[in-house]
Scaffold this motif. Structure first.
Motif, mmCIF file in Angstrom:
data_model
loop_
_atom_site.group_PDB
_atom_site.id
_atom_site.type_symbol
_atom_site.label_atom_id
_atom_site.label_comp_id
_atom_site.label_asym_id
_atom_site.label_seq_id
_atom_site.Cartn_x
_atom_site.Cartn_y
_atom_site.Cartn_z
ATOM 1 N N TYR A 253 42.572 22.866 81.879
ATOM 2 C CA TYR A 253 42.890 22.711 80.360
ATOM 3 C C TYR A 253 43.862 21.487 80.242
ATOM 4 C CZ TYR A 253 40.174 26.908 79.344
ATOM 5 O OH TYR A 253 39.142 27.882 79.491
ATOM 6 N N ASP A 254 44.161 20.832 78.952
ATOM 7 C CA ASP A 254 45.288 19.755 78.752
ATOM 8 C C ASP A 254 46.399 20.444 79.263
ATOM 9 O OD1 ASP A 254 43.689 17.785 78.158
ATOM 10 O OD2 ASP A 254 43.646 18.350 75.883
ATOM 11 N N ASP A 255 46.690 21.705 78.797
ATOM 12 C CA ASP A 255 48.088 22.289 78.929
ATOM 13 C C ASP A 255 48.178 23.469 80.142
ATOM 14 O OD1 ASP A 255 46.429 23.961 77.365
ATOM 15 O OD2 ASP A 255 48.301 24.197 75.996
ATOM 16 N N THR A 256 46.972 23.901 80.646
ATOM 17 C CA THR A 256 47.270 24.798 81.580
ATOM 18 C C THR A 256 46.062 24.804 82.665
ATOM 19 O OG1 THR A 256 47.569 27.308 81.766
ATOM 20 C CG2 THR A 256 45.852 26.704 80.235
ATOM 21 N N ILE A 257 46.087 25.616 83.570
ATOM 22 C CA ILE A 257 44.788 25.685 84.702
ATOM 23 C C ILE A 257 44.799 27.131 84.927
ATOM 24 C CG2 ILE A 257 43.726 25.354 86.920
ATOM 25 C CD1 ILE A 257 45.318 22.737 86.901
ATOM 26 N N THR A 258 43.360 27.650 84.593
ATOM 27 C CA THR A 258 43.211 28.882 85.188
ATOM 28 C C THR A 258 42.422 29.089 86.416
ATOM 29 O OG1 THR A 258 41.066 28.985 83.584
ATOM 30 C CG2 THR A 258 42.987 29.661 82.456
ATOM 31 N N HIS A 259 42.720 30.288 87.037
ATOM 32 C CA HIS A 259 41.915 30.561 88.225
ATOM 33 C C HIS A 259 41.299 31.989 87.997
ATOM 34 C CE1 HIS A 259 44.277 27.286 90.097
ATOM 35 N NE2 HIS A 259 45.149 27.904 89.301
ATOM 36 N N SER A 260 40.153 32.126 88.053
ATOM 37 C CA SER A 260 39.358 33.317 87.699
ATOM 38 C C SER A 260 38.501 33.831 88.929
ATOM 39 C CB SER A 260 38.305 33.236 86.632
ATOM 40 O OG SER A 260 39.042 32.741 85.295
ATOM 41 N N VAL A 261 38.670 34.954 89.213
ATOM 42 C CA VAL A 261 37.931 35.634 90.453
ATOM 43 C C VAL A 261 36.435 36.066 90.044
ATOM 44 C CG1 VAL A 261 37.725 37.433 92.116
ATOM 45 C CG2 VAL A 261 39.989 36.739 91.382
ATOM 46 N N VAL A 262 35.445 35.328 90.694
ATOM 47 C CA VAL A 262 33.988 35.769 90.456
ATOM 48 C C VAL A 262 33.515 36.464 91.726
ATOM 49 C CG1 VAL A 262 31.697 34.694 89.950
ATOM 50 C CG2 VAL A 262 33.834 33.559 89.017
ATOM 51 N N PRO A 263 33.154 37.835 91.484
ATOM 52 C CA PRO A 263 32.633 38.442 92.419
ATOM 53 C C PRO A 263 30.957 37.885 92.819
ATOM 54 C CG PRO A 263 32.438 39.679 90.520
ATOM 55 C CD PRO A 263 33.153 38.465 90.129
ATOM 56 N N VAL A 264 30.826 37.713 94.063
ATOM 57 C CA VAL A 264 29.496 37.425 94.647
ATOM 58 C C VAL A 264 28.474 38.532 94.191
ATOM 59 C CG1 VAL A 264 27.856 36.953 96.605
ATOM 60 C CG2 VAL A 264 30.146 36.060 96.611
ATOM 61 N N ALA A 265 28.522 39.705 94.180
ATOM 62 C CA ALA A 265 27.765 40.636 93.879
ATOM 63 C C ALA A 265 27.877 40.954 92.541
ATOM 64 C CB ALA A 265 28.119 42.318 94.520
ATOM 65 N N SER A 266 26.636 41.038 91.617
ATOM 66 C CA SER A 266 26.862 41.030 90.271
ATOM 67 C C SER A 266 25.818 42.090 89.902
ATOM 68 C CB SER A 266 26.257 39.756 89.724
ATOM 69 O OG SER A 266 25.063 39.394 90.054
ATOM 70 N N ALA A 267 25.922 42.496 88.706
ATOM 71 C CA ALA A 267 24.794 43.402 88.103
ATOM 72 C C ALA A 267 24.353 42.886 86.680
ATOM 73 C CB ALA A 267 25.800 44.937 87.779
ATOM 74 N N ASP A 268 23.297 43.572 86.113
ATOM 75 C CA ASP A 268 22.978 43.165 84.775
ATOM 76 C C ASP A 268 24.114 43.462 83.659
ATOM 77 O OD1 ASP A 268 20.350 42.397 85.929
ATOM 78 O OD2 ASP A 268 19.731 44.513 85.534
ATOM 79 N N PRO A 269 24.315 42.316 82.808
ATOM 80 C CA PRO A 269 25.262 42.601 81.626
ATOM 81 C C PRO A 269 24.580 43.175 80.527
ATOM 82 C CG PRO A 269 24.421 40.324 81.798
ATOM 83 C CD PRO A 269 23.665 41.255 82.833
ATOM 84 N N GLY A 270 25.508 43.730 79.815
ATOM 85 C CA GLY A 270 25.038 44.218 78.437
ATOM 86 C C GLY A 270 24.435 43.217 77.614
ATOM 87 N N ASP A 271 23.962 43.512 76.213
ATOM 88 C CA ASP A 271 23.405 42.734 75.518
ATOM 89 C C ASP A 271 23.928 42.579 74.224
ATOM 90 O OD1 ASP A 271 22.552 45.306 74.624
ATOM 91 O OD2 ASP A 271 20.468 45.069 74.767
ATOM 92 N N TYR A 272 25.097 42.876 74.113
ATOM 93 C CA TYR A 272 25.797 42.822 72.824
ATOM 94 C C TYR A 272 26.131 41.205 72.355
ATOM 95 C CZ TYR A 272 28.774 43.849 68.833
ATOM 96 O OH TYR A 272 29.406 43.643 67.533
ATOM 97 N N PHE A 273 26.710 40.777 73.183
ATOM 98 C CA PHE A 273 27.161 39.457 73.045
ATOM 99 C C PHE A 273 25.872 38.447 73.421
ATOM 100 C CE2 PHE A 273 31.021 41.244 73.948
ATOM 101 C CZ PHE A 273 31.743 41.371 72.562
ATOM 102 N N THR A 274 25.354 37.757 72.640
ATOM 103 C CA THR A 274 24.124 37.008 72.812
ATOM 104 C C THR A 274 24.226 35.631 72.215
ATOM 105 O OG1 THR A 274 23.055 37.571 70.589
ATOM 106 C CG2 THR A 274 22.712 38.936 72.617
ATOM 107 N N PRO A 275 23.377 34.531 72.466
ATOM 108 C CA PRO A 275 23.502 33.256 71.829
ATOM 109 C C PRO A 275 23.503 33.529 70.053
ATOM 110 C CG PRO A 275 22.237 32.867 73.779
ATOM 111 C CD PRO A 275 22.500 34.640 73.609
ATOM 112 N N ALA A 276 22.562 34.228 69.872
ATOM 113 C CA ALA A 276 22.583 34.730 68.276
ATOM 114 C C ALA A 276 23.600 35.169 67.941
ATOM 115 C CB ALA A 276 21.295 35.671 68.133
#
Length: 298
Positions: A253-276
């Protein structure tokens, strides 16, 4: 995507991977860990990332024994993914790598013992790779030539600043054995970095995710695609385990940099937050969004 808070979307996104430890012929590491299959799974996860990727950075220990076939296999796995993502690849040498074979069989350069360094302009963000490997040894170091070259690179600031990548992190480890193999001449490196436009340092080597600061600069160590360490165990009992593989997403970003851990193993997410759901939130005013999403029910 709609901006819901104070930060606009990240200017650049880097995928930070580390410690692939490939072996020639697909041999198992220590007779047990399939580093080839683990990397394939990691790259498949990378390709499923939403949004654009501006660069892939691999912070060392690319081939466990520095074998030519391991480097050609690594390139065969990574290059098609990078091409599909439209992202350059930054290769960093680690203590398990052999400079001559890495240069010839991965980079297509003359097979010399010259340090593997480079600088990339990623839309105004400068990526710099240093070579902390020491031929014939596993500890890390940076010679005068590299430090002088780094100072020359940093003499002119980049529009979005600089991200520095090397294998040996300039941080303490929670596993005592790694301190034997730490990066030497850290004071000299710190003198070059202080006052520069370096905004983040990316590293590997430790096989677990950790972070800290060096010369006032955030340092982020990515876990490994091959095997990882469970540092919840007593320090003198920690060994590699074929689980918990991960990589980092680095958002600039302009004023910071973030470093986020992404696990290789994943699971199906919930469906509350959607494009709609996002479209509905985007149609509301900021105050209406607070009422809908922030206020707790009475």
């Amino acid at each position: 995507m709609e901006q819901f808070g104070r930060h606009a979307p990240a200017r650049r996104t880097i995928v930070h991977l580390s410690d692939t430890h490939l072996l020639a012929g697909g041999r198992l590491l220590n007779g047990a860990i399939d580093t080839d299959a683990n990397l394939v799974q990691t790259l498949e996860r990378v390709e499923r990332l939403a949004g654009g990727v501006d660069a892939l950075v691999f912070t060392g220990d690319l081939a466990d024994l520095g074998e030519p076939e391991a480097y050609t296999r690594l390139r065969a796995l990574v290059d098609p993914v990078a091409e599909r993502l439209g992202a350059p690849v930054v290769w960093v040498a680690g203590n398990h790598d052999e400079r001559s074979e890495l240069r010839r069989d991965l980079l297509g350069l003359p097979a010399t013992q010259e340090a593997v360094t480079g600088a990339w302009d990623v839309g105004g963000l400068r990526l710099i790779a240093l070579d902390s490997s020491v031929p014939g040894w596993h500890h890390g170091d940076l010679d005068d030539g590299q430090l002088e070259w780094l100072a020359e690179q940093l003499a002119t600031p980049a529009p979005l600043g600089t991200v520095l990548a090397l294998h040996h992190p300039p941080l303490p480890s929670h596993i005592p054995l790694f301190d034997i193999l730490e990066l030497r001449r850290q004071d000299e490196l710190a003198r070059v970095l202080r006052g520069s436009d370096v905004r983040a340092i990316l590293a590997g080597h430790l096989h677990y995710s950790t972070s800290g600061t060096f010369a006032g600069i955030p340092v982020s160590v990515a876990s490994a695609s091959c095997y990882t360490m469970d540092i919840a165990l007593p320090a003198q009992s920690v060994n590699g385990m074929d689980a918990g593989q991960a990589f980092h997403l680095v958002h600039v970003y302009d004023d910071t940099i973030t470093h986020s851990v992404v696990p290789v193993a994943s699971a199906d997410p919930g469906d509350y937050f959607t494009p709609a759901w996002y479209a509905e939130m985007a149609a509301l005013t900021p105050q209406e969004r607070l009422e809908r999403f922030s206020r707790k029910p009475v």
